[in-house]
Design an enzyme around this catalytic site. Sequence first.
Site, short mmCIF file in Angstrom:
data_model
loop_
_atom_site.label_atom_id
_atom_site.label_comp_id
_atom_site.label_asym_id
_atom_site.label_seq_id
_atom_site.Cartn_x
_atom_site.Cartn_y
_atom_site.Cartn_z
CG ASP A 1 -1.91 1.16 1.21
OD1 ASP A 1 -1.64 2.16 0.51
OD2 ASP A 1 -2.95 1.08 1.88
CG HIS A 2 1.00 4.27 -3.16
ND1 HIS A 2 -0.16 3.77 -3.71
CD2 HIS A 2 0.84 5.62 -3.12
CE1 HIS A 2 -0.97 4.76 -3.99
NE2 HIS A 2 -0.42 5.90 -3.65
CG HIS B 1 -4.70 4.28 -0.51
ND1 HIS B 1 -3.69 3.35 -0.50
CD2 HIS B 1 -4.94 4.56 -1.81
CE1 HIS B 1 -3.33 3.09 -1.75
NE2 HIS B 1 -4.07 3.80 -2.56
#
Length: 506
Positions: A186-187, A249
């Site tokens: 999950d960037h 996110h």
Amino acid sequence: MPYTINAHKPTVLIVFGGNGDLTKRKIIPALFNLYLENRLPEKFAIIGTSRTKFTDEKYRTDLLAGINKFSRTGKAKKEDWAKFSVNISYQAADIKDVASYDEFESTISKLKNEWKEDPSVLYYCAVSPDLFCTIAENISKSKLENNHETTRIIIEKPFGRDLESAKALNKKLLTIFDEKQIYRIDHYLGKEVVQNVMAFRFANTIMEPLWNRTHIEHVQISVTEQIGVEDRGSYFDNAGILRDMIQNHLLQLLCIIAMEPPVNFDADLVRDKKVEVLKAMRKIVPGMIDKVAVRGQYGAGWVEGKEVLGYREEAEVNEDSNIETFAALKFYVDNWRWQGVPFYLRTGKRLFKSASHIIIQFREVPHNMFNNVERNLPKQNRLIISIQPDMSIKFQLESKTPGLEMNLNTVDMVFDYDGKTKIDSPEAYETLLLDVISGDQTLYMRADQVEAAWEVVMPVLDYWENNKMNDFPNYPANSWGPENAEALIAKDGFHWINLPDKNKKE
């Protein structure tokens, strides 16, 4: 982050989807910047693979164009690129055909002999989600490197389409790999400011006494985008913003804000605390969904002087699509620290501007002694964590305005990355890729964490899919979303806080 494995161990990275947009925009620029900072192992190899046939030279040329366009460090110097790119090769392969994996095994064996050392072998799935299991199964059938200490697989989002598919994907992967080998990326968790929230909370004694229901009135987490779906219409029209942004996110940001302090920064201990938050979140029952969740879909409008299409007119989108491009939800975390404190999450496309921020609003002073009508009354304190476009952490406090009168004014105490640090902050993928190479899973989601996040949103997701909206589109491009999003928070006596942009008129 504390690394558990020698970061200088020889490493082979095989990128499935090696010719894709993610590889060119994010993965290779990140690896190149790590190389420039002497963060990669001395011995490393990057193997890109897809069905398209390329020579190594053509592949490297395409990757260089991506670096020159997207890297935070700008265009690559010829000598730096020459030294880095010699470690890059390309293998055309049908990843659905198990026979294609024999060439990977041959390449890994060749590198072993050349390096005279067993390398770490990393498989990066930068492909469509329906191929994750296929790749894992073919790695297993081909008996490629699967040492539990040195073999890792990196899975991009979306991890499942719903709770059941996420469970099925976890089950399949865990028949082939151990949990410690699986890196679900999950960037957002790799962003510098997001990581600093942990330091800000747990390295400062002044924060802990304030970080609870006694002092905090509510929390807002907003991730807004000015762009539309662009060329992702086909994907987005089967996903929607709830799946695409909130399930991963925004819920991860909520976990970082709400989690209890771990004993140390061991990856599993940190992730245990995040799972505890998700498990403590109040269940959303069907009859309450319209009271705690709002959805929207953008229509046509004007953005920065250009006319833009409505969502239903975008390429590869159904003309009567019921998919939401905006979502706002209210959550509660039912535990001693947060009981009764609402967490408001908001995200959407074609909104007024692109920004990501977390706002902690503190309660009013218990007794207002500044009650003269001629004075500015004290405003509530806020902690504003800005993730993008600006990176900063800001405390808003009340102070006396200079002069003879006792007038109050809000002042900012700011830690501004751009203004205060001389170090160029790394991109999220640089942090995350270095962690994979080093064997640190702290910033990666565990199986139970992914499933718990799906459990939180499934009641809303099911309801929205089974109940068509008759007023879509219900907000114009370049706005802050549908009117009922404001009503969602206004009924509790609050309002969405939109941070000013010095380069744009509100």
